[in-house]
Design an enzyme around this catalytic site. Structure first.
Site, PDB file in Angstrom:
ATOM      1  N   PRO A 101      13.540 150.569 -77.405  1.00 64.37           N
ATOM      2  CA  PRO A 101      12.159 150.516 -77.613  1.00 64.37           C
ATOM      3  C   PRO A 101      11.851 151.207 -76.236  1.00 64.37           C
ATOM      4  CG  PRO A 101      13.368 149.127 -78.124  1.00 64.37           C
ATOM      5  CD  PRO A 101      14.291 149.053 -77.586  1.00 64.37           C
ATOM      6  N   ALA A 104       9.591 148.721 -72.509  1.00 63.22           N
ATOM      7  CA  ALA A 104      10.035 147.262 -73.268  1.00 63.22           C
ATOM      8  C   ALA A 104      10.107 146.933 -72.305  1.00 63.22           C
ATOM      9  CB  ALA A 104      11.176 147.295 -74.280  1.00 63.22           C
ATOM     10  N   GLY A 105      11.473 147.699 -71.007  1.00 60.00           N
ATOM     11  CA  GLY A 105      12.026 147.106 -69.882  1.00 60.00           C
ATOM     12  C   GLY A 105      13.624 147.255 -70.657  1.00 60.00           C
ATOM     13  N   GLY A 107      14.967 150.643 -70.526  1.00 58.50           N
ATOM     14  CA  GLY A 107      15.111 151.970 -69.762  1.00 58.50           C
ATOM     15  C   GLY A 107      15.048 152.886 -70.639  1.00 58.50           C
ATOM     16  N   SER A 108      14.459 153.150 -71.638  1.00 61.32           N
ATOM     17  CA  SER A 108      13.843 153.688 -72.637  1.00 61.32           C
ATOM     18  C   SER A 108      13.566 155.319 -71.701  1.00 61.32           C
ATOM     19  CB  SER A 108      13.326 154.366 -73.487  1.00 61.32           C
ATOM     20  OG  SER A 108      11.865 153.624 -72.799  1.00 61.32           O
ATOM     21  N   ALA A 111      17.127 156.573 -70.000  1.00 59.76           N
ATOM     22  CA  ALA A 111      18.438 156.794 -71.139  1.00 59.76           C
ATOM     23  C   ALA A 111      18.083 158.632 -71.573  1.00 59.76           C
ATOM     24  CB  ALA A 111      18.233 155.870 -71.968  1.00 59.76           C
ATOM     25  N   ASP A 152      17.574 151.311 -62.445  1.00 61.81           N
ATOM     26  CA  ASP A 152      17.426 152.117 -63.404  1.00 61.81           C
ATOM     27  C   ASP A 152      18.144 152.377 -63.926  1.00 61.81           C
ATOM     28  OD1 ASP A 152      15.856 149.390 -64.735  1.00 61.81           O
ATOM     29  OD2 ASP A 152      14.416 151.301 -65.385  1.00 61.81           O
TER      30      ASP A 152
HETATM   31  O1  PMV Z   1      12.221 149.403 -65.985  1.00 61.50           O
HETATM   32  P1  PMV Z   1      11.996 148.033 -66.356  1.00 61.50           P
HETATM   33  O2  PMV Z   1      10.761 147.690 -67.057  1.00 61.50           O
HETATM   34  O3  PMV Z   1      13.415 147.119 -66.965  1.00 61.50           O
HETATM   35  O4  PMV Z   1      11.951 147.792 -63.944  1.00 61.50           O
HETATM   36  C1  PMV Z   1      12.250 147.374 -63.081  1.00 61.50           C
HETATM   37  C2  PMV Z   1      12.864 146.803 -62.882  1.00 61.50           C
HETATM   38  C3  PMV Z   1      12.292 146.938 -61.506  1.00 61.50           C
HETATM   39  O5  PMV Z   1      12.073 145.819 -60.604  1.00 61.50           O
HETATM   40  C4  PMV Z   1      10.218 146.230 -61.954  1.00 61.50           C
HETATM   41  C5  PMV Z   1      10.987 147.792 -60.629  1.00 61.50           C
HETATM   42  C6  PMV Z   1      12.410 149.117 -60.165  1.00 61.50           C
HETATM   43  O6  PMV Z   1      12.448 149.820 -60.065  1.00 61.50           O
HETATM   44  O7  PMV Z   1      13.593 148.225 -59.739  1.00 61.50           O
END
Ligand code: PMV
Length: 313
Positions: A101, A104-105, A107-108, A111, A152
């Site tokens: 997704p 949505a957090g 890592g789309s 990836a 990520d």
């Molecule tokens: O990419 P996301 O939405 O999973 O968020 C990354 C996590 C944060 O700590 C908010 C940002 C980062 O670069 O570490």
């Protein structure tokens, strides 16, 4: 000539998001059920250097040079030749598909970058180590994300659970006893870069308050690491709840995420928290595997637009 393909997993952050941007530790794991895939084919009839991109999931069909400047794919394809030691690519067709997704957090975007770097380098007869793949993906993130911590690209390129601190070599985490997580999507979207920038601006006005939050999150993350490595996973529940409370104090939760966290806890989850940048995206709930299906259904009834049960092992 057949296509060369490569894939990269999604990811979730178990503990430590946002604090990790300020040098504190975080824990992230790959999610192999959802993947981004890149397919590279020679395009012998096209001029040298032309890269045709076909990404049906986002409705994109374009030559690389026609992409708007600042588009993550344009950034990646502009830095890649130099990173691979060449002036320009041969004529190519690049197809991108992703089940992860978007925003949505999970890592789309990262990836997709990792899958493209792997597929293109293999196509060109190069076998890049994960470290270099991660570094190239990080360059792309920096150019449109502001101040990414690097978590990520690391968890996705190495595709293993990691204990991560910014600008330090990561530690591969051994999961002593597998445990089950439900990932539930709030359906709401806010770009991570926007939320990270909000936190940065608020911290500039009240450093003591925000650094206090980050320090407490760091303590939670360190405890979580030792629990994960010592087969007592059930103790992670309260730590997840504490981490979520700190993220609420940070201002990165929202009613949609709190609603899903509460629904998971009401349904019997050991613990739950938002995961990733926040103000939308996913929550994760740590559950007993026997209850996972029941809690998953209750999260859907509470408004989750998508749910995924995964085993962290
Ligand atoms: O990419 P996301 O939405 O999973 O968020 C990354 C996590 C944060 O700590 C908010 C940002 C980062 O670069 O570490």
């Amino acid at each position: 000539m057949p296509a060369i393909s490569a894939s990269a997993p999604g990811k979730i952050i178990l503990f430590g998001e946002h604090a990790v941007v300020y040098g504190h530790p975080a824990i992230a794991v790959p999610i192999n059920q959802v993947k981004a895939r890149a397919y590279v084919m020679a395009s012998p009839t096209s001029p040298q250097g032309q890269v045709q991109i076909d990404a049906p999931d986002i409705g994109l069909l374009s030559n690389y040079e026609d992409l708007p400047a600042g588009h993550p794919l344009a950034i990646l394809l502009s830095i890649l030749p130099k990173q691979l030691g060449m002036n320009t690519f041969p004529a190519l067709r690049l197809k991108i598909k992703s089940e992860i997704p978007i925003a949505a957090g999970m890592g789309s975007g990262t990836a997709v970058s990792v899958a493209i770097i792997r597929a293109l380098s293999t196509f060109l007869g190069l076998s890049l180590p994960d470290k270099q793949i991660s570094e190239i993906a990080y360059e792309v993130e920096k150019s449109y994300h502001g101040t990414p911590s690097g978590i990520d690209n690391t968890v996705i390129a190495y595709a293993q659970p990691i204990f991560f601190m910014r600008d330090q070599p990561f530690v591969g985490l051994k999961i002593a006893g597998p445990f089950s997580i439900i990932i539930a999507d709030s359906g709401k979207r806010t770009q991570t870069a926007e939320v990270v920038a909000q936190v940065r601006n608020k911290r500039a006005k009240n450093k003591t308050f925000f650094d206090g939050i980050f320090q407490r999150i760091a303590k939670i993350t360190l405890k979580a690491r030792s629990i994960i490595e010592s087969d007592t996973a059930v103790k992670l529940g309260p730590l997840m709840n504490n981490n979520h409370e700190e993220l609420q104090r940070l201002g990165v939760s929202c009613p949609e995420l709190d609603n899903l966290v509460n629904a998971a806890l009401d349904a019997g989850a050991f613990g739950a928290k938002l995961s990733g940048g926040g103000q939308g995206g996913n929550i994760i709930a740590f559950v007993n595997v026997d209850q996972a299906e029941d809690i998953r259904k209750k999260l859907s009834s509470a408004g989750a637009t998508n749910t995924l049960v995964t085993q962290i092992s």
